[in-house]
Design an enzyme around this catalytic site. Structure first.
Site, short mmCIF file in Angstrom:
data_model
loop_
_atom_site.label_atom_id
_atom_site.label_comp_id
_atom_site.label_asym_id
_atom_site.label_seq_id
_atom_site.Cartn_x
_atom_site.Cartn_y
_atom_site.Cartn_z
N CYS A 295 -1.23 -8.88 0.66
CA CYS A 295 -1.85 -7.48 0.87
C CYS A 295 -1.33 -7.45 1.83
O CYS A 295 -1.17 -7.57 2.59
CB CYS A 295 -3.77 -7.96 0.17
SG CYS A 295 -4.51 -6.02 0.10
N ARG B 287 -0.33 -7.87 -4.13
CA ARG B 287 -0.85 -6.22 -4.78
C ARG B 287 0.42 -5.80 -4.47
O ARG B 287 1.15 -5.72 -3.72
CB ARG B 287 -2.34 -6.32 -2.99
CG ARG B 287 -3.06 -6.20 -4.13
CD ARG B 287 -3.95 -5.20 -4.21
NE ARG B 287 -4.05 -4.04 -3.40
CZ ARG B 287 -4.78 -3.30 -2.80
NH1 ARG B 287 -5.69 -4.71 -2.39
NH2 ARG B 287 -4.97 -2.87 -2.00
N LYS C 138 -6.87 -14.49 0.13
CA LYS C 138 -5.87 -13.53 0.13
C LYS C 138 -5.47 -13.08 1.35
O LYS C 138 -5.97 -12.88 2.30
CB LYS C 138 -7.13 -12.85 -0.49
CG LYS C 138 -7.14 -11.05 -0.37
CD LYS C 138 -7.66 -10.07 -1.17
CE LYS C 138 -7.10 -8.59 -0.90
NZ LYS C 138 -8.65 -7.99 -1.54
N ASP D 231 -14.11 -11.71 0.54
CA ASP D 231 -13.44 -10.64 1.35
C ASP D 231 -13.71 -10.44 2.60
O ASP D 231 -14.77 -11.50 3.02
CB ASP D 231 -12.96 -9.61 0.43
CG ASP D 231 -11.93 -8.67 1.02
OD1 ASP D 231 -11.64 -8.35 1.85
OD2 ASP D 231 -10.77 -8.73 -0.14
N ASP D 232 -13.40 -9.26 3.47
CA ASP D 232 -13.89 -9.65 4.34
C ASP D 232 -14.97 -9.09 5.22
O ASP D 232 -15.44 -8.67 4.16
CB ASP D 232 -12.37 -8.01 4.94
CG ASP D 232 -12.76 -7.40 6.34
OD1 ASP D 232 -13.47 -8.20 7.07
OD2 ASP D 232 -12.30 -6.42 6.72
N ASP E 214 -3.62 -10.89 4.09
CA ASP E 214 -3.76 -9.74 3.97
C ASP E 214 -3.28 -8.58 4.96
O ASP E 214 -3.27 -9.33 6.69
CB ASP E 214 -5.28 -9.09 4.21
CG ASP E 214 -5.50 -7.27 3.46
OD1 ASP E 214 -4.55 -6.36 3.19
OD2 ASP E 214 -6.85 -7.20 2.85
N TRP F 207 0.85 -1.06 0.13
CA TRP F 207 -0.02 -0.28 0.14
C TRP F 207 0.82 1.44 -0.37
O TRP F 207 0.08 2.30 -0.31
CB TRP F 207 -0.19 -0.03 1.23
CG TRP F 207 -1.70 -1.14 1.72
CD1 TRP F 207 -2.50 -1.72 0.08
CD2 TRP F 207 -2.66 -1.73 2.34
NE1 TRP F 207 -3.15 -3.04 0.75
CE2 TRP F 207 -3.18 -3.11 2.21
CE3 TRP F 207 -2.29 -1.90 3.90
CZ2 TRP F 207 -3.73 -3.25 2.98
CZ3 TRP F 207 -2.70 -2.09 4.69
CH2 TRP F 207 -3.84 -3.46 4.87
N ASP G 148 -5.65 0.36 -2.26
CA ASP G 148 -6.93 -0.13 -2.23
C ASP G 148 -7.54 1.15 -3.46
O ASP G 148 -6.96 1.70 -3.87
CB ASP G 148 -8.23 0.57 -1.22
CG ASP G 148 -7.15 -1.16 -0.43
OD1 ASP G 148 -6.41 -1.45 -0.24
OD2 ASP G 148 -8.57 -1.14 0.23
N TYR H 44 -15.08 -4.36 -2.83
CA TYR H 44 -15.40 -3.09 -3.07
C TYR H 44 -16.64 -2.86 -3.87
O TYR H 44 -17.08 -1.83 -4.29
CB TYR H 44 -14.50 -2.94 -4.67
CG TYR H 44 -13.07 -2.96 -3.77
CD1 TYR H 44 -12.34 -2.07 -3.74
CD2 TYR H 44 -12.37 -4.19 -4.14
CE1 TYR H 44 -10.76 -1.74 -2.95
CE2 TYR H 44 -10.73 -4.60 -3.61
CZ TYR H 44 -10.33 -3.53 -2.76
OH TYR H 44 -9.35 -3.53 -2.61
C1 9PG Z 1 -10.90 -5.67 3.73
C2 9PG Z 1 -9.91 -4.63 2.94
C3 9PG Z 1 -9.92 -5.87 1.64
C4 9PG Z 1 -8.59 -4.67 0.40
C5 9PG Z 1 -7.35 -4.92 0.92
C6 9PG Z 1 -7.70 -3.88 2.54
O1 9PG Z 1 -6.99 1.21 7.93
N1 9PG Z 1 -6.28 1.08 6.41
O2 9PG Z 1 -5.39 2.05 6.31
C7 9PG Z 1 -6.42 -0.15 5.77
C8 9PG Z 1 -5.68 -0.59 4.40
C9 9PG Z 1 -6.37 -1.01 3.56
C10 9PG Z 1 -7.60 -1.74 3.43
C11 9PG Z 1 -8.61 -1.67 4.34
C12 9PG Z 1 -8.17 -0.87 5.47
O3 9PG Z 1 -7.81 -2.89 2.45
O4 9PG Z 1 -6.37 -4.00 0.56
O5 9PG Z 1 -8.44 -4.80 -0.61
O6 9PG Z 1 -9.30 -6.49 1.98
O7 9PG Z 1 -8.73 -4.35 3.71
O8 9PG Z 1 -10.82 -5.44 5.12
#
Ligand code: 9PG
Length: 676
Positions: free
Chosen positions: A470, A485, A426, A314-315, A428, A139, A489, A281
């Site tokens: 990720c 990744r 995935k 996903d989440d 993360d 990121w 995002d 998304y």
């Molecule tokens: C699920 C998501 C998706 C997404 C990932 C990740 O708080 N933050 O800084 C933050 C950064 C990235 C983020 C979520 C929160 O996204 O990249 O594709 O899977 O988690 O929660």
């Protein structure tokens, strides 16, 4: 293009030139072959240790010709350096051996260190340098800087944790940069370029430091972060090899480095990038079982037009962050049922988890306090504070050097893949494993801690599973993950207040940022892993993205040849948006070159080579319309792919009608006889 194209010759062809090494007055001079104006003079090696709470630095003086050795008399540490040529580059390998009697605490090791009176020459004028600043993790914003620009960190500790390496803050001053793992320095006037990168990141995080304020060299160094790990008397450390090459194309050097680094760490590179669908998304963490089932049906109906390999949950399914094996009430049939349902519909099943995170409401958190990474004072190490998961509590990091944690991670991956039937994971928020902290194995570096955690997941998932990293520090994952990744995002907006101000218009969630990293890190694709540029968001409802922005995102993902993942609710996509997906999908399979990577940020000109021709992507990241004149080369006919319109070629150039803000045009250039 995607279906028919045989392997495409890389447009990043200019081969690098190795640097010749000479010992002069106990230091090294590294020179590119004439007439390339690239040389490093007075190079040596350096160490930083911690003694009595203070950092103490040393640099090798008077390297001896017999094997290029030097001894730090006071500590008894001996350094030895070897150089070799590999695929047109110079590779420097070094060992550190402790011949003294007291353990020392290593902070930093520099197998390459240049300070005055040494010098670094790339072209004739340092003021004309552009420096590639690779970010720490997925990121992190990655871009090129001139020496007049300052690299700044996100504002606020919470945002820094999730976007940069908290052990190394940005200087915030012009001319002082730290590029993770690899860099290229390019002289904008002559195009002369120097590439420097570590070939192996399994044991240490590496970076290249360019400290040249106002064009005056203070330090250029390739440094390894030793994380305060002890080196005991008699102990010997083989350092990761350092790659150096010169050339006339900065991006080609980055690609050449990536190819060798990928070989060294045995990168996993599948034959082609998968096409998928992901729940995040559109549904975010409100996703329900029925949403997934509805999209399975819609994807089934779309199969002829848009064949899709996998469907990713996903989440949002888990009971708590950390309790990955227990679904919540929104998934009444459970995970095994869902994976089966996805597979019956004809897709591979994928599932998300953040295996190194635990929140206090997870059972693991209270049941296994010994599994947590700790601060020096013994408190659980905070890894992130994500408002999406509830505003109250942050998430903490697991200690991936603890044998029980590694067993648990292995079991987690084994369950998801072999019990439930999800072939794609995935994984993360992986940076959590590499946060600074007190670990069960105090001798493990942060990179090693991360690598052990990743390896445990691979061991549990098995060789056949497809692992997507990720939020992951890049180097230590090469050879474990199948895809990575490589940017922040995407989002249903271009930028927002947070991305512009708190995240410095560079890091973190924003479609513009995702597009930037997809271009700046394109060279990693198929060399370190498959790049994942993040999802396509092409819908016309529930989005603030304009049609131009949607096309720019879709085009970049297609040109990147990376993972191609739909992020919309499929059944509600209108016809013209489906057509955007098709146009972008047909761009897969090319070999991308970002022509102006070292000329502007973000870059705005990319060429993608196919067997039958070339697509030139022209972007406008400005807030005003732009006119562009594009050199076409020898192509005879040119069509713009979004409009389908032919564009006249005059004197080997195409003049584009005004390009709207955030827009992009795709020029499909075919060789052959021009039509009258
Ligand atoms: C699920 C998501 C998706 C997404 C990932 C990740 O708080 N933050 O800084 C933050 C950064 C990235 C983020 C979520 C929160 O996204 O990249 O594709 O899977 O988690 O929660």
């Amino acid at each position: 293009m995607a279906e028919t194209a045989p392997p495409v010759p890389s447009p990043l062809s200019p081969t690098p030139a190795p640097l010749d090494v000479q010992l002069r007055d106990g230091r090294l001079d590294l020179r590119a072959p004439a007439p390339l104006p690239v040389e490093l003079t007075g190079a040596t090696l350096g160490l930083v240790i911690r003694r009595g709470g203070r950092r103490v630095g040393w640099q090798a003086e008077g390297l001896r010709a017999d094997g290029l050795t030097a001894v730090w008399a006071e500590t008894g540490v001996r350094l030895e350096l070897r150089s070799a040529e590999r695929d047109g580059a110079l590779v420097i390998s070094a060992t550190v051996e402790h011949g003294g009697t007291e353990p020392i605490v290593l902070e930093e090791i520099a197998p390459l260190l240049i300070v005055p009176p040494g010098a670094v020459r790339v072209g004739e004028d340092t003021a004309e340098w552009s420096v590639f600043r690779n970010g720490y993790q997925s990121w992190s914003g990655t871009r090129v800087y001139t020496l007049r620009e300052a690299d700044s960190d996100p504002r606020g500790a919470f945002l820094r944790e999730g976007h940069i390496d908290v052990r190394h803050r940005a200087a915030g001053r012009p001319g002082v940069l730290r590029s993770d793992l690899v860099t290229a320095i390019v002289d904008r006037r002559s195009g002369a370029a120097l590439g420097i990168g570590f070939l192996d990141a399994r044991d240490f995080f590496g970076a290249v430091v360019v400290d040249v304020p106002r064009g005056q060299l203070r330090r250029v160094a390739a440094v390894l972060d030793a994380d305060g790990v002890a080196l005991n008397p008699g102990q010997r450390l083989e350092l990761p090899p350092l790659w150096l090459a010169a050339g006339t194309d900065g991006e080609a050097l980055l690609a050449a480095w990536a190819a060798v680094a990928g070989e060294t760490m045995r990168a996993r590179v599948a034959e082609r990038s998968p096409v998928g669908w992901c729940s995040w998304y559109y549904y975010f963490n409100r996703v329900r079982e029925s949403d997934l089932v509805a999209n399975l049906e819609a994807l089934g109906k779309l199969r002829e037009r848009m064949p899709c390999d996998y469907v990713m949950l996903d989440d949002g399914y888990q009971r708590a962050i950390g309790d990955w094996l227990e679904p919540n009430a929104k998934f009444p049939h459970g995970m095994r049922w869902l994976a089966e349902r996805i597979r019956t519909a004809g897709f591979d099943a994928g599932i998300w988890m953040a295996p190194f995170l635990v929140r206090p409401d997870a059972r693991v958190f209270s049941a296994r306090p010994g599994w947590l990474l700790r601060t020096p004072r013994g408190a659980p190490r905070r890894a992130c504070w994500n408002p999406v998961w509830g505003r109250g509590q942050p998430a903490y990091a697991l200690d991936t050097t603890h044998p029980e944690v590694l067993e648990w991670l292995k079991e987690l991956a084994r369950t998801a893949v072999h019990q439930w039937g999800f072939r794609i994971l995935k994984l993360d928020f992986l940076y959590a494993a590499a946060l600074p902290g007190r670990r069960f194995d105090a001798a493990a570096s942060r990179a090693q801690a991360l690598r052990r955690g990743l390896q445990a997941l691979r061991d549990g998932a098995g060789e056949e599973a497809f692992l997507l990293g990720c939020g992951c520090p890049l180097g230590p994952a090469v050879g474990v993950v199948d895809a990575m990744r490589i940017g922040p995002d995407v989002a249903p907006f271009w930028t927002n207040w947070m991305s512009r101000h708190l995240l410095r218009d560079r890091h973190g969630v924003a479609t513009k940022h995702a597009i930037r990293d997809t271009l700046t890190r394109a060279f990693m694709h198929r060399r370190l892993w498959l790049n994942d540029p993040d999802c396509l968001i092409v819908r016309s409802d529930h989005t603030a993205l304009t049609l131009e922005e949607v096309r720019t995102l879709a085009a970049t993902i297609g040109l990147s040849d990376g993972m191609f993942v739909l992020g919309d609710r499929v059944e509600t996509l209108p016809e013209e948006r489906l057509a955007i997906l098709e146009t972008a999908r047909d761009l897969l399979g090319g070999a991308l070159r970002v022509v102006d990577l070292f000329d502007r940020d973000p870059p705005e000109l990319a060429r993608c080579v196919y067997a039958e021709g070339e697509v030139i992507g022209v972007f406008n990241f400005a807030e005003q319309p732009a006119t562009r004149s594009v050199e076409i080369g020898s192509a005879a006919t040119v069509h713009e792919l979004w409009s389908g319109e032919p564009l006249p070629v005059r004197d080997g150039r195409v003049e584009l009608p005004p390009l709207p803000p955030h827009g992009c045009r795709l020029l499909w250039c075919e060789p052959g006889v021009p039509s009258e």
